[in-house]
Design an enzyme around this catalytic site. Structure first.
Site, PDB file in Angstrom:
ATOM      1  N   ARG A 178       0.790  -1.191  -0.096  1.00  0.00           N
ATOM      2  CA  ARG A 178      -0.080   0.032   0.006  1.00  0.00           C
ATOM      3  C   ARG A 178       0.828   1.187   0.084  1.00  0.00           C
ATOM      4  O   ARG A 178       0.446   2.308   0.660  1.00  0.00           O
ATOM      5  CB  ARG A 178      -1.033   0.054   1.060  1.00  0.00           C
ATOM      6  CG  ARG A 178      -1.804  -1.215   1.356  1.00  0.00           C
ATOM      7  CD  ARG A 178      -2.940  -1.440   0.041  1.00  0.00           C
ATOM      8  NE  ARG A 178      -3.276  -2.717   0.220  1.00  0.00           N
ATOM      9  CZ  ARG A 178      -3.013  -3.756  -0.260  1.00  0.00           C
ATOM     10  NH1 ARG A 178      -1.898  -3.494  -1.258  1.00  0.00           N
ATOM     11  NH2 ARG A 178      -3.435  -5.124  -0.331  1.00  0.00           N
ATOM     12  N   CYS A 227     -10.531  -1.026   4.239  1.00  0.00           N
ATOM     13  CA  CYS A 227      -9.622  -1.284   5.548  1.00  0.00           C
ATOM     14  C   CYS A 227      -9.044   0.300   6.055  1.00  0.00           C
ATOM     15  O   CYS A 227      -8.486   0.827   4.888  1.00  0.00           O
ATOM     16  CB  CYS A 227      -8.509  -1.975   5.532  1.00  0.00           C
ATOM     17  SG  CYS A 227      -8.966  -3.859   5.364  1.00  0.00           S
ATOM     18  N   GLU A 297      -4.400   3.581   6.517  1.00  0.00           N
ATOM     19  CA  GLU A 297      -4.463   3.429   5.098  1.00  0.00           C
ATOM     20  C   GLU A 297      -5.237   4.416   4.514  1.00  0.00           C
ATOM     21  O   GLU A 297      -4.846   5.010   3.500  1.00  0.00           O
ATOM     22  CB  GLU A 297      -5.131   2.013   4.666  1.00  0.00           C
ATOM     23  CG  GLU A 297      -5.128   1.617   3.357  1.00  0.00           C
ATOM     24  CD  GLU A 297      -5.210   0.230   3.145  1.00  0.00           C
ATOM     25  OE1 GLU A 297      -4.957  -0.683   3.752  1.00  0.00           O
ATOM     26  OE2 GLU A 297      -5.896  -0.073   1.999  1.00  0.00           O
TER      27      GLU A 297
HETATM   28  C1  LIG Z   1     -15.408  -1.947   0.029  1.00  0.00           C
HETATM   29  C2  LIG Z   1     -14.210  -1.381  -0.058  1.00  0.00           C
HETATM   30  C3  LIG Z   1     -13.235  -2.412  -0.411  1.00  0.00           C
HETATM   31  C4  LIG Z   1     -11.756  -1.973  -0.592  1.00  0.00           C
HETATM   32  N1  LIG Z   1     -10.747  -3.081  -0.849  1.00  0.00           N
HETATM   33  C5  LIG Z   1      -9.645  -2.705  -1.029  1.00  0.00           C
HETATM   34  C6  LIG Z   1      -8.701  -3.808  -1.099  1.00  0.00           C
HETATM   35  O1  LIG Z   1      -9.012  -5.203  -1.283  1.00  0.00           O
HETATM   36  N2  LIG Z   1      -7.452  -3.590  -1.537  1.00  0.00           N
HETATM   37  C7  LIG Z   1      -7.227  -2.187  -1.506  1.00  0.00           C
HETATM   38  O2  LIG Z   1      -5.795  -2.017  -1.496  1.00  0.00           O
HETATM   39  N3  LIG Z   1      -7.907  -1.274  -1.286  1.00  0.00           N
HETATM   40  C8  LIG Z   1      -9.098  -1.321  -1.150  1.00  0.00           C
HETATM   41  N4  LIG Z   1      -9.838  -0.545  -0.907  1.00  0.00           N
HETATM   42  C9  LIG Z   1      -9.611   1.026  -0.888  1.00  0.00           C
HETATM   43  C10 LIG Z   1      -9.711   1.733  -2.046  1.00  0.00           C
HETATM   44  O3  LIG Z   1     -10.592   1.101  -2.956  1.00  0.00           O
HETATM   45  C11 LIG Z   1      -8.401   1.765  -2.817  1.00  0.00           C
HETATM   46  O4  LIG Z   1      -7.324   2.172  -2.142  1.00  0.00           O
HETATM   47  C12 LIG Z   1      -8.385   2.543  -4.267  1.00  0.00           C
HETATM   48  O5  LIG Z   1      -7.478   2.033  -4.929  1.00  0.00           O
HETATM   49  C13 LIG Z   1      -8.619   3.868  -4.242  1.00  0.00           C
HETATM   50  O6  LIG Z   1      -8.735   4.354  -5.348  1.00  0.00           O
HETATM   51  P1  LIG Z   1      -9.768   5.764  -5.533  1.00  0.00           P
HETATM   52  O7  LIG Z   1      -9.865   6.024  -6.852  1.00  0.00           O
HETATM   53  O8  LIG Z   1     -11.044   5.730  -4.788  1.00  0.00           O
HETATM   54  O9  LIG Z   1      -8.796   6.763  -4.849  1.00  0.00           O
HETATM   55  P2  LIG Z   1      -9.201   7.910  -3.936  1.00  0.00           P
HETATM   56  O10 LIG Z   1     -10.062   7.638  -2.569  1.00  0.00           O
HETATM   57  O11 LIG Z   1      -9.950   8.936  -4.702  1.00  0.00           O
HETATM   58  O12 LIG Z   1      -7.780   8.697  -3.486  1.00  0.00           O
HETATM   59  C14 LIG Z   1      -6.942   7.845  -2.729  1.00  0.00           C
HETATM   60  C15 LIG Z   1      -5.481   8.602  -2.772  1.00  0.00           C
HETATM   61  O13 LIG Z   1      -4.981   8.266  -3.922  1.00  0.00           O
HETATM   62  C16 LIG Z   1      -4.784   9.562  -4.570  1.00  0.00           C
HETATM   63  N5  LIG Z   1      -5.015   9.708  -5.924  1.00  0.00           N
HETATM   64  C17 LIG Z   1      -6.385   9.242  -6.575  1.00  0.00           C
HETATM   65  N6  LIG Z   1      -6.171   9.292  -7.657  1.00  0.00           N
HETATM   66  C18 LIG Z   1      -5.049   9.872  -8.196  1.00  0.00           C
HETATM   67  C19 LIG Z   1      -4.217   9.947  -9.410  1.00  0.00           C
HETATM   68  N7  LIG Z   1      -4.692   9.975 -10.825  1.00  0.00           N
HETATM   69  N8  LIG Z   1      -2.798  10.281  -9.308  1.00  0.00           N
HETATM   70  C20 LIG Z   1      -2.537  10.599  -8.187  1.00  0.00           C
HETATM   71  N9  LIG Z   1      -3.083  10.224  -6.919  1.00  0.00           N
HETATM   72  C21 LIG Z   1      -4.388   9.831  -7.038  1.00  0.00           C
HETATM   73  C22 LIG Z   1      -5.654  10.546  -3.868  1.00  0.00           C
HETATM   74  O14 LIG Z   1      -5.033  11.920  -3.707  1.00  0.00           O
HETATM   75  C23 LIG Z   1      -5.647  10.034  -2.500  1.00  0.00           C
HETATM   76  O15 LIG Z   1      -4.708  10.503  -1.634  1.00  0.00           O
HETATM   77  C24 LIG Z   1     -11.456  -0.813  -0.598  1.00  0.00           C
HETATM   78  C25 LIG Z   1     -12.445   0.095  -0.391  1.00  0.00           C
HETATM   79  C26 LIG Z   1     -13.659  -0.105  -0.255  1.00  0.00           C
HETATM   80  C27 LIG Z   1     -14.578   0.880   0.056  1.00  0.00           C
END
Ligand SMILES: Cc1cc2nc3c(=O)[nH]c(=O)nc-3n(C[C@H](O)[C@H](O)[C@H](O)COP(=O)(O)OP(=O)(O)OC[C@H]3O[C@@H](n4cnc5c(N)ncnc54)[C@H](O)[C@@H]3O)c2cc1C
Length: 304
Positions: A178, A227, A297
């Site tokens: 992560r 998480c 996280e």
């Molecule tokens: C039900 C559920 C299950 C999940 N299961 C997992 C899992 O199994 N494994 C896991 O790793 N995560 C999991 N997650 C967490 C999350 O989905 C991941 O971390 C996901 O990859 C975040 O993507 P996002 O586009 O929503 O990022 P966001 O939440 O929008 O952003 C997260 C971070 O990334 C940065 N960011 C976003 N886009 C960019 C970009 N284009 N360039 C640079 N930085 C950027 C943002 O500034 C922020 O700091 C889960 C979440 C939920 C709700």
């Protein structure tokens, strides 16, 4: 520069925005305060222009993809949320042994997984069921015990504040659990990933298995950010929180899930504060009992 002037400029550039958007409209947690404006650029040119403009004018901003790993504090954010959700596009090139995928950062990760099922992209099942965008996944090195997105990365096209966009090869980057060595202010525009080919049926079965596991072990009926803590080395944050007797603990509208103690869920009407205070309780309890300091996280922005 006043907000009105900024918005006039955005209008002039044809960039879509919404004013006073509450956190519940931007995050999967469905909570948090308002951002003064959320901006939705649709192509790389718009993103690069926008970032340069915000930097030049000294306007506070943060960026997000799907908002699935994000908490906006209850006092909101006085500047702009740059949402990459409309920066979409997915293309691929088939080679005899492998497939190279080129993807814009706002593309939902689930579309990459669907492509993986269709083409037989080996290992894509490790990303199955993770919500959010490809850019967010790379920023977080999202994944599961089976693998993470960094395992497949060849190259990213990225822009740093005040600079021109540039390509970074996977060898310039490091990925661990992560975590990447990319600074948080670097915005990922596009990524190139490479997968070895295998049978589409095998991938479909593995994806199905991952989704069944998730449905059993995660509280997917409630809004959350997945998480909230990273797992400490060789252990699981959920196990430690559970051993502290906190499973099911409620605080305001938030609750430590009875199904998975590393998930905090919004049972309805939760404030960001409820979640953050529950996180504090869990961290304190785990530290007292095991002398282990849990690292969040979930990413947190905003004030109050
Ligand atoms: C039900 C559920 C299950 C999940 N299961 C997992 C899992 O199994 N494994 C896991 O790793 N995560 C999991 N997650 C967490 C999350 O989905 C991941 O971390 C996901 O990859 C975040 O993507 P996002 O586009 O929503 O990022 P966001 O939440 O929008 O952003 C997260 C971070 O990334 C940065 N960011 C976003 N886009 C960019 C970009 N284009 N360039 C640079 N930085 C950027 C943002 O500034 C922020 O700091 C889960 C979440 C939920 C709700």
């Amino acid at each position: 520069m006043r907000l009105k002037k900024i918005l006039k400029k955005l209008r002039g550039e044809g960039i879509t925005f919404e004013l006073d958007l509450p956190g519940r409209r931007l995050t999967s947690f469905r909570l948090g305060g308002e951002v003064a404006a959320a901006v939705f650029p649709r192509n790389i040119k718009e993103v690069v222009w926008l970032l340069a403009f915000l930097e030049q004018e000294g306007i506070p901003y943060f960026f997000l993809g799907g908002g699935t790993n994000l908490i906006i504090k209850d006092g909101g954010f006085p500047g702009l949320a740059v949402s990459l959700r409309d920066l979409r596009g997915l293309d691929f090139q088939l080679e005899p042994e492998s497939v190279t995928v080129s993807v814009l950062s706002g593309e939902p990760l689930r579309n990459l997984v669907s492509l993986g099922i269709k083409l037989g992209l080996r290992g894509v099942e490790s990303l199955a069921g993770i919500p959010g965008t490809v850019g967010g996944a790379i920023a977080m090195n999202a994944g599961t015990p089976e693998g993470a997105i960094g395992d497949f990365l060849e190259e990213i096209f990225v822009v740093f504040p005040g600079a021109s966009p540039l390509k970074l090869k996977a060898r310039d980057l490091s990925f661990s659990y992560r975590k990447t060595n990319l600074p948080q202010e670097a915005l990922i525009l596009q990524a190139t990933l490479r997968f070895l080919r295998t049978s589409p049926l095998q991938v479909a079965q593995a994806v199905g298995e991952m989704c069944r596991k998730r449905a059993k072990s995660q509280p997917l009926r409630y809004p959350s950010a997945g998480c909230v803590f990273k797992n400490p080395p060789e252990d699981s944050a959920g196990r430690l929180i559970d051993l502290c007797g906190l499973k099911g603990k409620r605080h305001g509208g938030a609750q430590i899930s009875t199904r998975h103690a590393n998930f905090i869920i919004n049972r309805g009407g939760a404030r960001a504060r409820d979640v953050l205070e529950l996180m504090d309780m869990a961290r304190e309890a785990v530290f007292k009992k095991f002398a282990i300091c849990l690292e969040p996280e979930v990413r947190i922005v905003g004030q109050g």
